[in-house]
Design an enzyme around this catalytic site. Structure first.
Site, PDB file in Angstrom:
ATOM      1  CD  GLU A   1      -2.557   0.547   2.631  1.00 45.30           C
ATOM      2  OE1 GLU A   1      -2.720  -0.190   3.108  1.00 45.30           O
ATOM      3  OE2 GLU A   1      -2.648   2.346   3.131  1.00 45.30           O
TER       4      GLU A   1
ATOM      5  CD  GLU B   1      -4.242   7.857   5.026  1.00 41.94           C
ATOM      6  OE1 GLU B   1      -4.846   6.918   4.960  1.00 41.94           O
ATOM      7  OE2 GLU B   1      -2.008   7.571   5.315  1.00 41.94           O
TER       8      GLU B   1
END
Length: 419
Positions: free
Chosen positions: A164, A169
Site C-alpha cells: 500500500e 492522508e
C-alpha cells in the site's frame, strides 16, 4: 477487481500519532530534484464534465458498503451522485454527508454517514512513474480524506503483502499536516513507514498538489512540488520490499476511524473533497534519458561493454563483457516494457532466477516480469524482480568475463554507463 470486502488502510493507526510525532513538525523545504525518470502521461482524468455528470466508469469504479473498512470507520460508501459527481467547474466532488441512519445498514448497526470511495482496480494499474492529484481536502474532526494505492495482487496476496502506498492522508484534528506512508509485510498499520509535512495554514483552505515519484527501490513524496518523505528498501528494517508490480489508485473520504477519531459537535456536514485532476506519468528506465535507438553498456571497472558472445543470439547465450565495438552484439535498446534488448532478444536472468549468482543470459522476449531491468542514475543495472544488480562474475575485467546477478554493493564491477 476489488469487491466490497473491507481492505485495511491502516489498522491500529492510532499508534502513528506517537511514531511520527517528530516528523509532524514543520519541515524545511527541500529543492525539488530533477525528475528525469518520469516520462509522458499514461492516464489522466481532468474532471471537466458538466455539472451533475456521474463518475466516468471507464476510469473509476466504486467500492460500496458500510463494514467499517478495517478501521472502525462510520461511513457507508455509495455509488450515488449525491456522494460523487462532477461540479461543472473542472472538479470531481466527493461529499461526506450526515444521513438518517435508518437508511443505511452497517455490519455493526446503522450508518450515520455516507461518502464515496473510487478506485481504478478494474480500469488502470501501473508500476512506477508519477502519480499526482490536485485536491482541496475537506475539514473537521473525524474527517479522513485520502489519495492512495494498493497492489493489483490484492486478491491473491492479500493486505499488507500486496503493498500500500498512501500518497495523501489527512486527519481533521491535524488540519495543517499531510501524511505519506507505505504499508507492507512487517510494517503495516501503526508500524507503517510514515513521513509528514506541516504547513502554516489548513490544507483545506485551498488546492494543493499531492504526488509520489516511484521507481525501482525508491518512492518519494511531494506536497506542492516540495519533497518531504522518501522510502527505499533500507528503511524497512530487513522486511520485504513489495513495490515492484502494478498498483491501482483510490480516492475516498472516510468518516471516523481508529486513527482520526470520530466527529463531534464541532464537525460540520456535508464535507466535500474537490479533485481538480488525477494524472499518471510513465517511468523511463535508465534515469529518464531514453535512447533514441540503441546504446552500448560500458562497465566502469573494465571499460568493456556488455556483449553477446560471437554475435550469436541463441537462446541461453551467456552474456559477457568484451572490447567495445559497433557490432549488433553490443547494440542494446531499453524498451518501453522495461526489457533490455539486442539482436531481437531480451536480457534475462536464467530460469527467472532471483538468487545471487543467477546467470544473465540472452533469451527470446516472453513478457515474463523477470526480464525487466532498469539502469539507475547511479549506474546500477538492476533486475527488478530480483532487486539485484548485473555484476561481472568474480569481478573479472577481461574479455569474456561473464555476467550474473548479485546484491547491489556499489562496486565498480556493477556500474554501467550508456554511450
Amino acid at each position: 477487481m476489488l469487491t466490497t470486502r473491507p481492505v485495511p488502510r491502516s489498522l491500529v493507526r492510532a499508534a502513528v500519532a506517537l511514531v511520527t510525532l517528530a516528523a509532524a513538525l514543520v519541515l524545511p523545504a527541500q529543492a525539488e530534484p530533477a525528475s528525469a525518470a518520469i516520462g509522458g502521461i499514461t492516464w489522466q482524468d481532468e474532471f471537466n464534465s458538466s455539472a451533475g455528470t456521474p463518475v466516468d466508469q471507464n476510469r473509476w469504479r466504486f467500492d460500496t458498503g458500510g463494514g467499517g473498512w478495517g478501521n472502525n470507520e462510520r461511513q457507508y460508501y455509495t455509488n450515488s451522485t449525491s456522494n460523487a459527481v462532477h461540479d461543472g467547474q473542472g472538479n470531481l466532488v466527493i461529499t461526506a454527508r450526515k444521513e438518517n441512519p435508518a437508511n443505511y445498514q452497517c455490519h455493526y448497526g446503522r450508518c450515520e454517514y455516507t461518502s464515496a470511495r473510487l478506485l481504478t482496480a478494474a480500469t488502470f494499474t501501473q508500476a512506477y512513474g508519477r502519480f499526482e492529484a490536485r485536491i482541496k481536502i475537506p475539514r473537521g474532526q473525524g474527517i479522513w480524506p485520502a489519495f492512495w494505492m494498493l497492489g493489483n495482487d490484492m486478491g491473491s496476496a492479500g493486505w499488507p503483502a500486496a503493498g500500500e502506498i498512501d500518497i495523501m492522508e489527512n486527519i481533521g484534528r491535524e488540519p495543517n499536516t499531510v501524511y505519506g506512508t507505505v504499508h507492507g509485510p512487517g510494517y503495516s498499520g501503526g508500524g507503517g513507514i510514515t513521513g509528514s509535512r506541516t504547513i502554516g495554514q489548513p490544507l483545506a483552505d485551498t488546492f494543493h498538489t499531492y504526488r509520489v515519484d516511484w521507481e525501482p527501490n525508491l518512492i518519494v513524496w511531494y506536497l506542492d512540488g516540495v519533497e518531504y518523505h522518501r522510502v527505499d528498501p533500507a528503511r524497512l528494517g530487513g522486511n520485504r520490499w513489495v513495490y515492484d508490480h502494478p498498483f491501482f489508485m483510490i480516492l475516498n473520504v472516510a468518516v471516523g476511524g481508529n486513527w482520526p477519531g470520530y466527529p463531534d459537535g464541532s464537525t460540520q456536514f456535508p464535507q466535500q473533497m474537490l479533485v481538480d485532476y488525477v494524472r499518471v506519468s510513465g517511468y523511463v528506465p535508465g534515469g529518464g534519458n531514453p535512447p533514441s535507438g540503441t546504446t552500448r553498456l560500458r562497465g566502469a571497472q573494465s571499460g568493456r561493454c556488455i556483449d553477446i558472445p560471437s554475435a550469436n543470439p541463441v537462446d541461453g547465450a551467456k552474456l559477457q563483457i568484451w572490447d567495445c565495438n559497433t557490432s549488433a552484439a553490443q547494440a542494446w535498446t531499453f524498451a518501453s516494457d522495461g526489457t533490455v534488448r539486442a539482436m531481437g532478444k531480451c536480457m534475462d536472468p536464467a530460469w527467472a532466477g532471483t538468487a545471487n549468482g543467477t546467470e544473465v543470459n540472452l533469451v527470446t522476449c516472453n513478457g515474463n516480469p523477470a526480464q525487466r531491468f532498469t539502469l539507475s542514475g547511479a549506474g546500477d543495472l538492476v533486475n527488478i524482480s530480483a532487486n539485484r544488480c548485473v555484476d561481472v562474475r568474480d569481478q573479472n575485467p577481461n574479455n569474456g568475463g561473464k555476467l550474473h546477478l548479485w546484491d547491489c554493493l556499489g562496486v565498480s564491477s556493477q556500474k554501467w554507463s550508456r554511450f
